[in-house]
Write a protein that holds these residues in place. Structure first.
Motif, PDB file in Angstrom:
ATOM      1  N   ALA A   1     -19.689 -16.666   1.960  1.00  0.00           N
ATOM      2  CA  ALA A   1     -20.655 -15.894   1.500  1.00  0.00           C
ATOM      3  C   ALA A   1     -20.413 -15.039   0.116  1.00  0.00           C
ATOM      4  CB  ALA A   1     -21.484 -14.877   2.329  1.00  0.00           C
ATOM      5  N   ASP A   2     -21.310 -15.045  -0.850  1.00  0.00           N
ATOM      6  CA  ASP A   2     -21.080 -14.137  -1.597  1.00  0.00           C
ATOM      7  C   ASP A   2     -21.343 -12.649  -1.554  1.00  0.00           C
ATOM      8  OD1 ASP A   2     -20.371 -16.015  -3.668  1.00  0.00           O
ATOM      9  OD2 ASP A   2     -22.382 -16.993  -3.482  1.00  0.00           O
ATOM     10  N   TYR A   3     -22.378 -12.339  -0.741  1.00  0.00           N
ATOM     11  CA  TYR A   3     -22.767 -11.092  -0.404  1.00  0.00           C
ATOM     12  C   TYR A   3     -22.841 -10.826   1.143  1.00  0.00           C
ATOM     13  CZ  TYR A   3     -23.925 -10.518  -5.537  1.00  0.00           C
ATOM     14  OH  TYR A   3     -23.666 -10.112  -6.570  1.00  0.00           O
ATOM     15  N   LEU A   4     -22.926  -9.601   1.403  1.00  0.00           N
ATOM     16  CA  LEU A   4     -23.054  -9.341   2.734  1.00  0.00           C
ATOM     17  C   LEU A   4     -24.304  -8.276   3.095  1.00  0.00           C
ATOM     18  CD1 LEU A   4     -21.845  -9.417   5.797  1.00  0.00           C
ATOM     19  CD2 LEU A   4     -20.647  -7.044   5.049  1.00  0.00           C
ATOM     20  N   THR A   5     -25.415  -8.561   3.927  1.00  0.00           N
ATOM     21  CA  THR A   5     -26.158  -7.474   4.307  1.00  0.00           C
ATOM     22  C   THR A   5     -26.293  -6.996   5.795  1.00  0.00           C
ATOM     23  OG1 THR A   5     -28.735  -7.266   3.977  1.00  0.00           O
ATOM     24  CG2 THR A   5     -28.010  -9.433   5.012  1.00  0.00           C
ATOM     25  N   ALA A   6     -27.147  -6.265   5.930  1.00  0.00           N
ATOM     26  CA  ALA A   6     -27.321  -5.915   7.437  1.00  0.00           C
ATOM     27  C   ALA A   6     -27.318  -7.023   8.456  1.00  0.00           C
ATOM     28  CB  ALA A   6     -28.264  -4.815   7.556  1.00  0.00           C
ATOM     29  N   SER A   7     -27.129  -6.659   9.758  1.00  0.00           N
ATOM     30  CA  SER A   7     -27.397  -7.724  10.594  1.00  0.00           C
ATOM     31  C   SER A   7     -28.874  -7.961  10.676  1.00  0.00           C
ATOM     32  CB  SER A   7     -26.541  -7.355  11.904  1.00  0.00           C
ATOM     33  OG  SER A   7     -27.679  -6.542  12.546  1.00  0.00           O
ATOM     34  N   ASN A   8     -28.934  -9.116  11.554  1.00  0.00           N
ATOM     35  CA  ASN A   8     -30.354  -9.641  11.865  1.00  0.00           C
ATOM     36  C   ASN A   8     -31.164  -8.527  12.833  1.00  0.00           C
ATOM     37  OD1 ASN A   8     -28.942 -10.079  14.108  1.00  0.00           O
ATOM     38  ND2 ASN A   8     -30.500 -11.559  15.059  1.00  0.00           N
ATOM     39  N   ASN A   9     -30.664  -7.828  13.506  1.00  0.00           N
ATOM     40  CA  ASN A   9     -31.166  -6.702  13.970  1.00  0.00           C
ATOM     41  C   ASN A   9     -31.477  -5.509  13.627  1.00  0.00           C
ATOM     42  OD1 ASN A   9     -31.523  -8.279  16.631  1.00  0.00           O
ATOM     43  ND2 ASN A   9     -29.423  -7.805  17.114  1.00  0.00           N
ATOM     44  N   ASP A  10     -30.652  -5.319  12.315  1.00  0.00           N
ATOM     45  CA  ASP A  10     -31.078  -4.230  11.372  1.00  0.00           C
ATOM     46  C   ASP A  10     -31.608  -4.511  10.332  1.00  0.00           C
ATOM     47  OD1 ASP A  10     -29.593  -2.269  13.005  1.00  0.00           O
ATOM     48  OD2 ASP A  10     -27.666  -3.170  12.412  1.00  0.00           O
ATOM     49  N   ASP A  11     -32.509  -5.584  10.255  1.00  0.00           N
ATOM     50  CA  ASP A  11     -33.406  -6.028   9.231  1.00  0.00           C
ATOM     51  C   ASP A  11     -32.610  -6.433   7.730  1.00  0.00           C
ATOM     52  OD1 ASP A  11     -35.401  -5.433  11.202  1.00  0.00           O
ATOM     53  OD2 ASP A  11     -35.675  -3.434  10.128  1.00  0.00           O
ATOM     54  N   GLY A  12     -31.560  -7.341   8.225  1.00  0.00           N
ATOM     55  CA  GLY A  12     -30.617  -7.685   6.944  1.00  0.00           C
ATOM     56  C   GLY A  12     -31.494  -8.367   5.879  1.00  0.00           C
ATOM     57  N   VAL A  13     -32.441  -9.114   6.439  1.00  0.00           N
ATOM     58  CA  VAL A  13     -33.209 -10.136   5.539  1.00  0.00           C
ATOM     59  C   VAL A  13     -34.042  -9.155   4.555  1.00  0.00           C
ATOM     60  CG1 VAL A  13     -35.270 -11.577   5.146  1.00  0.00           C
ATOM     61  CG2 VAL A  13     -33.070 -12.292   6.559  1.00  0.00           C
ATOM     62  N   ALA A  14     -34.822  -8.276   5.119  1.00  0.00           N
ATOM     63  CA  ALA A  14     -35.646  -7.213   4.396  1.00  0.00           C
ATOM     64  C   ALA A  14     -34.761  -6.244   3.618  1.00  0.00           C
ATOM     65  CB  ALA A  14     -36.233  -6.019   5.454  1.00  0.00           C
ATOM     66  N   VAL A  15     -33.400  -5.946   3.876  1.00  0.00           N
ATOM     67  CA  VAL A  15     -32.389  -5.089   3.003  1.00  0.00           C
ATOM     68  C   VAL A  15     -32.114  -6.373   1.824  1.00  0.00           C
ATOM     69  CG1 VAL A  15     -30.251  -4.437   2.641  1.00  0.00           C
ATOM     70  CG2 VAL A  15     -31.523  -3.645   4.558  1.00  0.00           C
ATOM     71  N   ALA A  16     -31.979  -7.427   2.061  1.00  0.00           N
ATOM     72  CA  ALA A  16     -31.462  -8.274   1.007  1.00  0.00           C
ATOM     73  C   ALA A  16     -32.621  -8.647   0.059  1.00  0.00           C
ATOM     74  CB  ALA A  16     -30.924  -9.639   1.471  1.00  0.00           C
ATOM     75  N   LEU A  17     -33.907  -8.823   0.594  1.00  0.00           N
ATOM     76  CA  LEU A  17     -35.037  -9.089  -0.257  1.00  0.00           C
ATOM     77  C   LEU A  17     -35.528  -8.294  -1.134  1.00  0.00           C
ATOM     78  CD1 LEU A  17     -37.405 -11.393   2.014  1.00  0.00           C
ATOM     79  CD2 LEU A  17     -36.101 -12.104   0.402  1.00  0.00           C
ATOM     80  N   ARG A  18     -35.291  -6.753  -0.833  1.00  0.00           N
ATOM     81  CA  ARG A  18     -35.755  -6.059  -1.790  1.00  0.00           C
ATOM     82  C   ARG A  18     -34.774  -5.713  -2.684  1.00  0.00           C
ATOM     83  NH1 ARG A  18     -37.469  -2.775   3.575  1.00  0.00           N
ATOM     84  NH2 ARG A  18     -39.956  -3.025   3.482  1.00  0.00           N
ATOM     85  N   TRP A  19     -33.276  -5.832  -2.447  1.00  0.00           N
ATOM     86  CA  TRP A  19     -32.197  -5.795  -3.707  1.00  0.00           C
ATOM     87  C   TRP A  19     -32.479  -7.060  -4.552  1.00  0.00           C
ATOM     88  CZ3 TRP A  19     -28.411  -9.351  -4.302  1.00  0.00           C
ATOM     89  CH2 TRP A  19     -27.258  -9.021  -5.124  1.00  0.00           C
ATOM     90  N   LEU A  20     -32.788  -8.124  -3.948  1.00  0.00           N
ATOM     91  CA  LEU A  20     -32.996  -9.187  -4.984  1.00  0.00           C
ATOM     92  C   LEU A  20     -34.141  -9.035  -5.766  1.00  0.00           C
ATOM     93  CD1 LEU A  20     -32.216 -12.285  -2.310  1.00  0.00           C
ATOM     94  CD2 LEU A  20     -30.894 -11.662  -4.607  1.00  0.00           C
ATOM     95  N   ALA A  21     -35.371  -8.464  -5.322  1.00  0.00           N
ATOM     96  CA  ALA A  21     -36.444  -8.112  -6.043  1.00  0.00           C
ATOM     97  C   ALA A  21     -36.263  -7.305  -7.117  1.00  0.00           C
ATOM     98  CB  ALA A  21     -37.608  -7.804  -5.198  1.00  0.00           C
ATOM     99  N   GLY A  22     -35.287  -6.359  -6.994  1.00  0.00           N
ATOM    100  CA  GLY A  22     -34.880  -5.389  -7.758  1.00  0.00           C
ATOM    101  C   GLY A  22     -34.049  -5.729  -9.034  1.00  0.00           C
ATOM    102  N   LEU A  23     -33.434  -6.923  -8.852  1.00  0.00           N
ATOM    103  CA  LEU A  23     -32.457  -7.431  -9.943  1.00  0.00           C
ATOM    104  C   LEU A  23     -33.435  -7.690 -11.134  1.00  0.00           C
ATOM    105  CD1 LEU A  23     -30.195  -9.994  -8.038  1.00  0.00           C
ATOM    106  CD2 LEU A  23     -29.714  -7.631  -8.587  1.00  0.00           C
ATOM    107  N   GLY A  24     -32.488  -7.622 -12.473  1.00  0.00           N
ATOM    108  CA  GLY A  24     -33.200  -8.241 -13.668  1.00  0.00           C
ATOM    109  C   GLY A  24     -33.425  -9.383 -13.779  1.00  0.00           C
ATOM    110  N   THR A  25     -34.221  -9.724 -14.504  1.00  0.00           N
ATOM    111  CA  THR A  25     -34.704 -11.163 -14.814  1.00  0.00           C
ATOM    112  C   THR A  25     -34.073 -11.840 -16.039  1.00  0.00           C
ATOM    113  OG1 THR A  25     -36.773 -10.452 -15.936  1.00  0.00           O
ATOM    114  CG2 THR A  25     -37.031 -10.666 -13.798  1.00  0.00           C
ATOM    115  N   ARG A  26     -34.162 -13.103 -16.174  1.00  0.00           N
ATOM    116  CA  ARG A  26     -33.515 -13.960 -16.994  1.00  0.00           C
ATOM    117  C   ARG A  26     -34.316 -13.697 -18.400  1.00  0.00           C
ATOM    118  NH1 ARG A  26     -32.799 -16.919 -12.477  1.00  0.00           N
ATOM    119  NH2 ARG A  26     -30.584 -17.540 -12.247  1.00  0.00           N
TER     120      ARG A  26
END
Length: 284
Positions: free
Chosen positions: A259-284
């Motif tokens: 994997a390129d990145y690590l997020t929180a576990s599934n029991n610690d809402d890792g997908v939610a953490v990752a999606l919020r981070w991705l939404a905050g990235l810059g755009t092309r």
């Protein structure tokens, strides 16, 4: 392993732009270990979509086993999902009716040979078509799987008389069965472990990237513009073909190693953490 936010793993690909599509595995990734879907995850999917990111579930489950998550996430038509380890791309309408957009079935001869090989070592064959789930025995492992996906299989003593399957699933009843099955499967099939007891078998060259590529193309998106989130070895084919990959802290060690990145576990809402981070990235 406690992880509070998304972190770049040493020596891996760094993502600077917001992805156009995020493909998310379901079991042990999107959902918690008890099978529940966290409210935080539901909200984060909405936030990502509001930021212009297409969200698609990409699972080895059958379509019927995904509806219980797609509906609360609002991922209904035209939002596509990938099922059967990449062998089916579909959508559900608001009433829960399945619309199939693409399939990649196994060769009938390969499927029959795989079922025979499994029977020779005492394994039940789970034979999935777009229309149903068929088994040649109702074992404890089959009944457990039925409870997990909230579906019921149909007993068919001769599964090889059915239409060619989109996927075969073999679930170990005892130690060593999956390891024994792999070497006797037809060389032309693709076999991936989704967890230590589950072997997913699809047509030659078919994995989650097959379905994700098709789902992405419906929106004019290329795989290099996709981020994948997953925990199992059956996610690695997708990880290797997309722009970047994210693993939850509970992922298989082989997945964490790629994997390129690590997020929180599934029991610690890792997908939610990752999606919020991705939404905050810059755009092309």
């Amino acid at each position: 392993m406690a992880v509070a936010s998304v972190s770049l793993l040493p020596g891996r690909r760094e993502l600077t732009d917001r992805p156009r599509l995020v493909a998310i595995d379901v079991d042990h990734t999107l959902i918690r270990s008890d099978g529940s879907l966290a409210t935080a995850t539901v909200h984060a999917v909405g936030e990502a979509r509001s930021a212009g990111i297409v969200v698609a579930l990409a699972s080895s489950r059958p379509p019927g086993g995904l509806w219980q998550y797609l509906e609360p996430l609002g991922l209904i038509e035209p939002a596509a999902f990938v099922a059967f380890q990449g062998a089916l791309v579909g959508t559900f309408d608001a009433a829960g009716s399945l619309i199939v957009h693409a399939t990649s079935p196994l060769d009938a001869g390969d499927a029959a040979a795989a079922a025979a090989a499994a029977k020779s070592i005492g394994l039940t064959t789970n034979w999935y078509t777009a229309d149903g789930w068929f088994v040649d025995a109702l074992t404890d492992s089959v009944l457990r799987e039925a409870g997990i996906v909230n579906m019921q299989p149909e007993l068919a003593r001769d599964v090889t008389s059915l239409p060619a399957p989109l996927k075969l699933l073999f679930i170990a009843e005892r130690s060593g069965q999956i390891e024994a099955l792999g070497p006797v499967l037809p060389a032309s099939v693709t076999a991936e472990m989704s967890n230590p007891a589950y072997l997913e078998v699809t047509a030659a060259g078919v994995d989650k990237s097959t379905g994700v590529r098709f789902a992405a193309s419906r929106s004019g998106i290329e795989l290099k513009e996709v981020v994948a989130i997953g925990d199992g070895r059956n996610d690695l084919g997708l990880f290797r073909r997309v722009g970047a990959s994210i693993a939850p802290a509970n992922a298989d060690p082989t997945v964490l190693a790629e994997a390129d990145y690590l997020t929180a576990s599934n029991n610690d809402d890792g997908v939610a953490v990752a999606l919020r981070w991705l939404a905050g990235l810059g755009t092309r």
